[in-house]
Structures are given as structure tokens and as C-alpha cells.
Motif scaffolding. Structure first.
Motif, PDB file in Angstrom:
ATOM      1  N   ILE A  92      61.877 -22.467  34.897  1.00 34.76           N
ATOM      2  CA  ILE A  92      61.532 -21.162  34.353  1.00 34.76           C
ATOM      3  C   ILE A  92      62.109 -20.079  35.253  1.00 34.76           C
ATOM      4  O   ILE A  92      62.356 -20.310  36.436  1.00 34.76           O
ATOM      5  CB  ILE A  92      60.001 -20.999  34.208  1.00 34.76           C
ATOM      6  N   SER A  93      62.341 -18.913  34.670  1.00 36.24           N
ATOM      7  CA  SER A  93      62.919 -17.814  35.426  1.00 36.24           C
ATOM      8  C   SER A  93      62.574 -16.504  34.756  1.00 36.24           C
ATOM      9  O   SER A  93      62.405 -16.442  33.527  1.00 36.24           O
ATOM     10  CB  SER A  93      64.443 -17.970  35.494  1.00 36.24           C
ATOM     11  N   ASP A  94      62.487 -15.443  35.558  1.00 34.58           N
ATOM     12  CA  ASP A  94      62.317 -14.109  35.003  1.00 34.58           C
ATOM     13  C   ASP A  94      63.563 -13.711  34.229  1.00 34.58           C
ATOM     14  O   ASP A  94      63.510 -12.921  33.311  1.00 34.58           O
ATOM     15  CB  ASP A  94      62.041 -13.091  36.114  1.00 34.58           C
ATOM     16  N   GLU A  95      64.697 -14.255  34.644  1.00 34.31           N
ATOM     17  CA  GLU A  95      65.982 -13.998  33.987  1.00 34.31           C
ATOM     18  C   GLU A  95      66.298 -15.172  33.067  1.00 34.31           C
ATOM     19  O   GLU A  95      67.244 -15.920  33.299  1.00 34.31           O
ATOM     20  CB  GLU A  95      67.088 -13.830  35.036  1.00 34.31           C
ATOM     21  N   SER A  96      65.498 -15.348  32.008  1.00 36.63           N
ATOM     22  CA  SER A  96      65.673 -16.523  31.146  1.00 36.63           C
ATOM     23  C   SER A  96      67.026 -16.524  30.440  1.00 36.63           C
ATOM     24  O   SER A  96      67.533 -17.580  30.080  1.00 36.63           O
ATOM     25  CB  SER A  96      64.535 -16.641  30.141  1.00 36.63           C
ATOM     26  N   ARG A  97      67.631 -15.347  30.258  1.00 31.14           N
ATOM     27  CA  ARG A  97      68.971 -15.302  29.656  1.00 31.14           C
ATOM     28  C   ARG A  97      69.964 -16.078  30.508  1.00 31.14           C
ATOM     29  O   ARG A  97      70.854 -16.732  29.991  1.00 31.14           O
ATOM     30  CB  ARG A  97      69.454 -13.860  29.514  1.00 31.14           C
ATOM     31  N   GLU A  98      69.781 -15.976  31.815  1.00 31.53           N
ATOM     32  CA  GLU A  98      70.666 -16.670  32.741  1.00 31.53           C
ATOM     33  C   GLU A  98      70.577 -18.184  32.555  1.00 31.53           C
ATOM     34  O   GLU A  98      71.564 -18.894  32.621  1.00 31.53           O
ATOM     35  CB  GLU A  98      70.289 -16.287  34.176  1.00 31.53           C
ATOM     36  N   LEU A  99      69.371 -18.670  32.283  1.00 24.92           N
ATOM     37  CA  LEU A  99      69.165 -20.105  32.124  1.00 24.92           C
ATOM     38  C   LEU A  99      69.608 -20.618  30.753  1.00 24.92           C
ATOM     39  O   LEU A  99      69.687 -21.827  30.553  1.00 24.92           O
ATOM     40  CB  LEU A  99      67.699 -20.464  32.360  1.00 24.92           C
ATOM     41  N   GLN A 100      69.887 -19.721  29.818  1.00 26.22           N
ATOM     42  CA  GLN A 100      70.336 -20.146  28.487  1.00 26.22           C
ATOM     43  C   GLN A 100      71.588 -21.013  28.568  1.00 26.22           C
ATOM     44  O   GLN A 100      71.810 -21.860  27.716  1.00 26.22           O
ATOM     45  CB  GLN A 100      70.572 -18.938  27.579  1.00 26.22           C
ATOM     46  N   LYS A 101      72.390 -20.816  29.609  1.00 27.41           N
ATOM     47  CA  LYS A 101      73.577 -21.657  29.810  1.00 27.41           C
ATOM     48  C   LYS A 101      73.169 -23.120  29.933  1.00 27.41           C
ATOM     49  O   LYS A 101      73.915 -24.007  29.536  1.00 27.41           O
ATOM     50  CB  LYS A 101      74.327 -21.245  31.081  1.00 27.41           C
ATOM     51  N   LEU A 102      71.991 -23.345  30.497  1.00 29.08           N
ATOM     52  CA  LEU A 102      71.510 -24.712  30.700  1.00 29.08           C
ATOM     53  C   LEU A 102      70.831 -25.286  29.462  1.00 29.08           C
ATOM     54  O   LEU A 102      70.524 -26.473  29.434  1.00 29.08           O
ATOM     55  CB  LEU A 102      70.552 -24.778  31.894  1.00 29.08           C
ATOM     56  N   VAL A 103      70.587 -24.445  28.473  1.00 28.22           N
ATOM     57  CA  VAL A 103      70.011 -24.911  27.213  1.00 28.22           C
ATOM     58  C   VAL A 103      71.136 -25.245  26.247  1.00 28.22           C
ATOM     59  O   VAL A 103      71.148 -26.300  25.623  1.00 28.22           O
ATOM     60  CB  VAL A 103      69.054 -23.858  26.597  1.00 28.22           C
ATOM     61  N   GLY A 104      72.109 -24.335  26.138  1.00 28.15           N
ATOM     62  CA  GLY A 104      73.246 -24.550  25.246  1.00 28.15           C
ATOM     63  C   GLY A 104      72.882 -24.351  23.788  1.00 28.15           C
ATOM     64  O   GLY A 104      71.743 -24.030  23.440  1.00 28.15           O
ATOM     65  N   ARG A 105      73.873 -24.559  22.938  1.00 22.76           N
ATOM     66  CA  ARG A 105      73.673 -24.403  21.498  1.00 22.76           C
ATOM     67  C   ARG A 105      72.776 -25.528  20.992  1.00 22.76           C
ATOM     68  O   ARG A 105      73.053 -26.712  21.208  1.00 22.76           O
ATOM     69  CB  ARG A 105      75.026 -24.445  20.796  1.00 22.76           C
ATOM     70  N   ASP A 106      71.710 -25.179  20.322  1.00 22.98           N
ATOM     71  CA  ASP A 106      70.752 -26.139  19.768  1.00 22.98           C
ATOM     72  C   ASP A 106      70.211 -27.117  20.809  1.00 22.98           C
ATOM     73  O   ASP A 106      69.852 -28.248  20.483  1.00 22.98           O
ATOM     74  CB  ASP A 106      71.372 -26.917  18.606  1.00 22.98           C
ATOM     75  N   GLY A 107      70.182 -26.718  22.078  1.00 19.72           N
ATOM     76  CA  GLY A 107      69.621 -27.567  23.131  1.00 19.72           C
ATOM     77  C   GLY A 107      70.513 -28.708  23.576  1.00 19.72           C
ATOM     78  O   GLY A 107      70.065 -29.615  24.288  1.00 19.72           O
ATOM     79  N   GLU A 108      71.806 -28.667  23.204  1.00 20.12           N
ATOM     80  CA  GLU A 108      72.705 -29.776  23.549  1.00 20.12           C
ATOM     81  C   GLU A 108      72.865 -29.950  25.058  1.00 20.12           C
ATOM     82  O   GLU A 108      72.868 -31.077  25.564  1.00 20.12           O
ATOM     83  CB  GLU A 108      74.072 -29.568  22.897  1.00 20.12           C
ATOM     84  N   VAL A 109      72.999 -28.835  25.785  1.00 23.40           N
ATOM     85  CA  VAL A 109      73.148 -28.928  27.242  1.00 23.40           C
ATOM     86  C   VAL A 109      71.833 -29.406  27.857  1.00 23.40           C
ATOM     87  O   VAL A 109      71.840 -30.245  28.765  1.00 23.40           O
ATOM     88  CB  VAL A 109      73.602 -27.580  27.845  1.00 23.40           C
ATOM     89  N   LEU A 110      70.719 -28.920  27.339  1.00 21.59           N
ATOM     90  CA  LEU A 110      69.403 -29.362  27.803  1.00 21.59           C
ATOM     91  C   LEU A 110      69.250 -30.873  27.654  1.00 21.59           C
ATOM     92  O   LEU A 110      68.790 -31.557  28.579  1.00 21.59           O
ATOM     93  CB  LEU A 110      68.301 -28.631  27.025  1.00 21.59           C
ATOM     94  N   GLU A 111      69.656 -31.410  26.501  1.00 17.92           N
ATOM     95  CA  GLU A 111      69.574 -32.865  26.275  1.00 17.92           C
ATOM     96  C   GLU A 111      70.414 -33.616  27.309  1.00 17.92           C
ATOM     97  O   GLU A 111      69.989 -34.641  27.857  1.00 17.92           O
ATOM     98  CB  GLU A 111      70.037 -33.223  24.862  1.00 17.92           C
ATOM     99  N   ALA A 112      71.623 -33.115  27.565  1.00 13.72           N
ATOM    100  CA  ALA A 112      72.508 -33.765  28.540  1.00 13.72           C
ATOM    101  C   ALA A 112      71.910 -33.699  29.942  1.00 13.72           C
ATOM    102  O   ALA A 112      71.934 -34.693  30.682  1.00 13.72           O
ATOM    103  CB  ALA A 112      73.887 -33.117  28.506  1.00 13.72           C
ATOM    104  N   LEU A 113      71.356 -32.552  30.316  1.00 13.23           N
ATOM    105  CA  LEU A 113      70.732 -32.418  31.637  1.00 13.23           C
ATOM    106  C   LEU A 113      69.512 -33.321  31.767  1.00 13.23           C
ATOM    107  O   LEU A 113      69.257 -33.885  32.836  1.00 13.23           O
ATOM    108  CB  LEU A 113      70.319 -30.965  31.891  1.00 13.23           C
ATOM    109  N   GLN A 114      68.766 -33.472  30.676  1.00 14.51           N
ATOM    110  CA  GLN A 114      67.624 -34.377  30.709  1.00 14.51           C
ATOM    111  C   GLN A 114      68.091 -35.803  30.988  1.00 14.51           C
ATOM    112  O   GLN A 114      67.491 -36.514  31.799  1.00 14.51           O
ATOM    113  CB  GLN A 114      66.854 -34.315  29.389  1.00 14.51           C
ATOM    114  N   GLU A 115      69.156 -36.230  30.320  1.00 18.87           N
ATOM    115  CA  GLU A 115      69.675 -37.582  30.548  1.00 18.87           C
ATOM    116  C   GLU A 115      70.179 -37.755  31.977  1.00 18.87           C
ATOM    117  O   GLU A 115      69.939 -38.786  32.611  1.00 18.87           O
ATOM    118  CB  GLU A 115      70.771 -37.928  29.540  1.00 18.87           C
TER     119      GLU A 115
END
Length: 174
Positions: free
Chosen positions: A62-85
Motif C-alpha cells: 500500500i502507498s499514499d501514492e497509489s498511482r505510482e504502484l499501478q505499474k505493479l498492478v498492470g492492465r487487468d491485474g496482469e503484472v500483479l498476477e506475475a508478481l504473485q507467482e
């Protein structure tokens, strides 16, 4: 005179629960260390929150600058899924055991879970109103699990059908 002090014995179920909890906490700590390193490399600010939810470790960035972390979420959570793996692999490397750890970034997965519960609830109402099975759009394993749980909580049945990446949930009458 020697005094005997009896130490209460934990029953086997209690010991298993304690062992499982400490194993999940260990997974969370390993994941947090891995993710902190990743944040440092990417020069991103974020706080890491660890928890145990049911039978899996849960880690959130979590971050106060959640826009910054959006890079780690990606489109439809694809980057998030990869980071989870990748995080699960890091935990596996340290523990030698498969991890079912869940990763969330900036509340993306929590929001998604709420949307999926609504989709499941609407499908349940449609099945109750019409009596026919309702087939939903293809979903990821995480998405299907949330919908299956929502359908079960509403008292109906559901099953997955199809092959990845087109696998979907079908909600069935009771």
C-alpha cells in the motif's frame, strides 16, 4: 521436598493449527522481504502489510501514492498476477514448500473481489428467477474461486467448465 509442576499438553489439533499459522506467518515474512527488495530495485515507495486469511498468507503493498504502484498492478491485474507467482516462487525457494500466498497491490484485488461477489450474486438471482444454468465470462482461477464462494454462500451450486484461458463458471440451480 521436590515440587512437581505439570505443564499442560496441547492437543494434536491445536499444535497443527499453531504450526500452520507459524508456517503461514513465515511465508508472509519471506514474501515481504522479497517484495521490499523489489520495491527498492524499482525505486517505488510502499508499505507492506502481512496477514493470514484462512489457510493462506496474504501480503499487501500500500502507498499514499497509489498511482505510482499501478505499474505493479498492470492492465487487468496482469503484472500483479506475475508478481504473485514470482513471490510464491521466492517463498518456495526458501521453504521448499508450495505457497498459496495472495498478493494485493493498492487494494486492486480487494476491489476486484467485491466486483466478483456482485457478479456471482447477480448470476444467483438470474438462476433463481429463470431456473436455468447461467454461464459467466471466462475468468482467472482467482476470479472463479471468488465467484464459486459467493454462489455457495447463496445456497446454489457452481462448477467450472472449459480450458484455460477460456475456463468459466457455470451457476446451477439448487
Amino acid at each position: 521436598m521436590t515440587e512437581t509442576v505439570e505443564i499442560p499438553q496441547q492437543d494434536a489439533a491445536s499444535e497443527e493449527t499453531t504450526d500452520a499459522l507459524s508456517r503461514l506467518e513465515q511465508e508472509g515474512e519471506i514474501a515481504a522481504d522479497y517484495l521490499e527488495g523489489l520495491l527498492d530495485i524499482a525505486d517505488l515507495d510502499g508499505d507492506i502489510d502481512m496477514d493470514v486469511e484462512g489457510d493462506r498468507a496474504s501480503v499487501s503493498i500500500i502507498s499514499d501514492e497509489s498511482r505510482e504502484l499501478q505499474k505493479l498492478v498492470g492492465r487487468d491485474g496482469e503484472v500483479l498476477e506475475a508478481l504473485q507467482e514470482l513471490t510464491r516462487l521466492a517463498v518456495h525457494r526458501e521453504t521448499g514448500e508450495r505457497s498459496r500466498l495472495m498478493l494485493d497491490i493498492s487494494g486492486h484485488r480487494a476491489r476486484k473481489r467485491g466486483e466478483l461477489v456482485e457478479i456471482g450474486d447477480r448470476a444467483v438471482e438470474e438462476v433463481r428467477a429463470g431456473g436455468a444454468p447461467v454461464k459467466l465470462r471466462p475468468m482467472t482461477p482467482f476470479e472463479r474461486k471468488v465467484v464459486h464462494d459467493a454462489v455457495k454462500a447463496a445456497g446454489l451450486r457452481s462448477e467450472s467448465e472449459g480450458e484455460e484461458p477460456e475456463r468459466c463458471v457455470v451457476v446451477l440451480p439448487a
